[in-house]
Scaffold this motif. Sequence first.
Motif, PDB file in Angstrom:
ATOM      1  N   UNK A 179      38.349  42.122  35.077  1.00 18.42           N
ATOM      2  CA  UNK A 179      37.865  41.973  36.449  1.00 18.42           C
ATOM      3  C   UNK A 179      38.950  41.976  37.504  1.00 18.42           C
ATOM      4  N   UNK A 180      40.212  42.073  37.069  1.00 18.03           N
ATOM      5  CA  UNK A 180      41.289  42.143  38.054  1.00 18.03           C
ATOM      6  C   UNK A 180      41.323  43.537  38.669  1.00 18.03           C
ATOM      7  N   UNK A 181      41.890  43.622  39.866  1.00 19.77           N
ATOM      8  CA  UNK A 181      41.949  44.886  40.593  1.00 19.77           C
ATOM      9  C   UNK A 181      43.397  45.334  40.727  1.00 19.77           C
ATOM     10  N   UNK A 182      43.629  46.634  40.491  1.00 18.66           N
ATOM     11  CA  UNK A 182      44.957  47.204  40.653  1.00 18.66           C
ATOM     12  C   UNK A 182      45.259  47.318  42.140  1.00 18.66           C
ATOM     13  N   UNK A 183      46.281  46.608  42.569  1.00 18.37           N
ATOM     14  CA  UNK A 183      46.679  46.630  43.976  1.00 18.37           C
ATOM     15  C   UNK A 183      47.627  47.791  44.250  1.00 18.37           C
ATOM     16  N   UNK A 184      48.458  48.136  43.264  1.00 19.68           N
ATOM     17  CA  UNK A 184      49.374  49.248  43.430  1.00 19.68           C
ATOM     18  C   UNK A 184      50.356  49.331  42.285  1.00 19.68           C
ATOM     19  N   UNK A 185      50.984  50.510  42.176  1.00 23.61           N
ATOM     20  CA  UNK A 185      52.018  50.751  41.171  1.00 23.61           C
ATOM     21  C   UNK A 185      53.228  51.324  41.879  1.00 23.61           C
ATOM     22  N   UNK A 186      54.407  51.069  41.316  1.00 22.47           N
ATOM     23  CA  UNK A 186      55.608  51.669  41.889  1.00 22.47           C
ATOM     24  C   UNK A 186      56.749  51.687  40.887  1.00 22.47           C
ATOM     25  N   UNK A 187      57.696  52.567  41.160  1.00 22.13           N
ATOM     26  CA  UNK A 187      58.909  52.679  40.359  1.00 22.13           C
ATOM     27  C   UNK A 187      59.962  51.760  40.971  1.00 22.13           C
ATOM     28  N   UNK A 188      60.703  51.061  40.131  1.00 17.46           N
ATOM     29  CA  UNK A 188      61.731  50.133  40.604  1.00 17.46           C
ATOM     30  C   UNK A 188      63.065  50.479  39.962  1.00 17.46           C
ATOM     31  N   UNK A 189      64.082  50.736  40.793  1.00 20.65           N
ATOM     32  CA  UNK A 189      65.444  50.902  40.302  1.00 20.65           C
ATOM     33  C   UNK A 189      66.390  50.864  41.489  1.00 20.65           C
ATOM     34  N   UNK A 190      67.678  50.751  41.166  1.00 21.52           N
ATOM     35  CA  UNK A 190      68.688  50.760  42.211  1.00 21.52           C
ATOM     36  C   UNK A 190      69.507  49.486  42.242  1.00 21.52           C
ATOM     37  N   UNK A 191      70.556  49.524  43.060  1.00 23.58           N
ATOM     38  CA  UNK A 191      71.495  48.405  43.132  1.00 23.58           C
ATOM     39  C   UNK A 191      70.826  47.096  43.532  1.00 23.58           C
ATOM     40  N   UNK A 192      69.929  47.130  44.511  1.00 17.68           N
ATOM     41  CA  UNK A 192      69.273  45.903  44.958  1.00 17.68           C
ATOM     42  C   UNK A 192      68.489  45.269  43.818  1.00 17.68           C
ATOM     43  N   UNK A 224      48.471  43.508  40.064  1.00 18.43           N
ATOM     44  CA  UNK A 224      47.033  43.336  39.949  1.00 18.43           C
ATOM     45  C   UNK A 224      46.641  42.008  40.581  1.00 18.43           C
ATOM     46  N   UNK A 225      45.460  41.971  41.149  1.00 19.40           N
ATOM     47  CA  UNK A 225      44.996  40.751  41.816  1.00 19.40           C
ATOM     48  C   UNK A 225      43.602  40.370  41.329  1.00 19.40           C
ATOM     49  N   UNK A 226      43.315  39.089  41.438  1.00 19.74           N
ATOM     50  CA  UNK A 226      41.980  38.607  41.113  1.00 19.74           C
ATOM     51  C   UNK A 226      41.015  39.083  42.204  1.00 19.74           C
ATOM     52  N   UNK A 227      39.729  39.173  41.901  1.00 19.13           N
ATOM     53  CA  UNK A 227      38.774  39.683  42.888  1.00 19.13           C
ATOM     54  C   UNK A 227      38.774  38.914  44.211  1.00 19.13           C
ATOM     55  N   UNK A 228      39.102  37.627  44.173  1.00 17.77           N
ATOM     56  CA  UNK A 228      39.148  36.854  45.417  1.00 17.77           C
ATOM     57  C   UNK A 228      40.452  37.052  46.178  1.00 17.77           C
ATOM     58  N   UNK A 229      41.391  37.815  45.591  1.00 21.15           N
ATOM     59  CA  UNK A 229      42.660  38.108  46.250  1.00 21.15           C
ATOM     60  C   UNK A 229      43.646  36.962  46.262  1.00 21.15           C
ATOM     61  N   UNK A 230      43.306  35.858  45.628  1.00 21.29           N
ATOM     62  CA  UNK A 230      44.142  34.664  45.689  1.00 21.29           C
ATOM     63  C   UNK A 230      45.310  34.679  44.703  1.00 21.29           C
ATOM     64  N   UNK A 231      45.163  35.337  43.555  1.00 23.05           N
ATOM     65  CA  UNK A 231      46.193  35.313  42.521  1.00 23.05           C
ATOM     66  C   UNK A 231      46.559  36.730  42.104  1.00 23.05           C
TER      67      UNK A 231
END
Length: 145
Positions: free
Chosen positions: A27-40, A57-64
């Motif tokens: 029941x969780x919702x995918x909020x987004x995906x991304x690639x992570x790399x670099x010095x930071x 991913x977030x819970x349906x109520x958006x709280x977690x």
Amino acid sequence: MSIKRMDHLGITVTDLAAAIAFFEELGMELEGKMHMEGDLVDRVIGIEGSRSEIAMMRTPDGQYKIEFSQFEAPQSIDGSSHALVHALGLRHVAFIVDDLDDTLARLAPHGAEIVGHLEQYEDIFRLCYVRGPEGILVELAEELR
């Protein structure tokens, strides 16, 4: 007090697609995906040359939220993904569900297995632990009141 709120919980996996599918079925919702790399990123996590894909991913109520990370480099190491619940460290994530039987039936094709037994706690909850992808322990509880 210095904490304003909890933002998210992070879980490292080797199969990001399987984790997304399992938790979407829950029941969780995918909020987004991304690639992570670099010095930071390397400086923040303390691993030089890291590359990863993350899914928030977030819970349906958006709280977690849960952030799932799949590392391309360096290769992930097993952090006792199949440890029992009494092992030290982060052991499980818990969710209240509408219908426990239906939730278990929907999660079964995603490899979810009940760890112990489905039990009823007084007239308050029906609950159990399941193992999801990567051995993630998930506590599921249905409120009876």
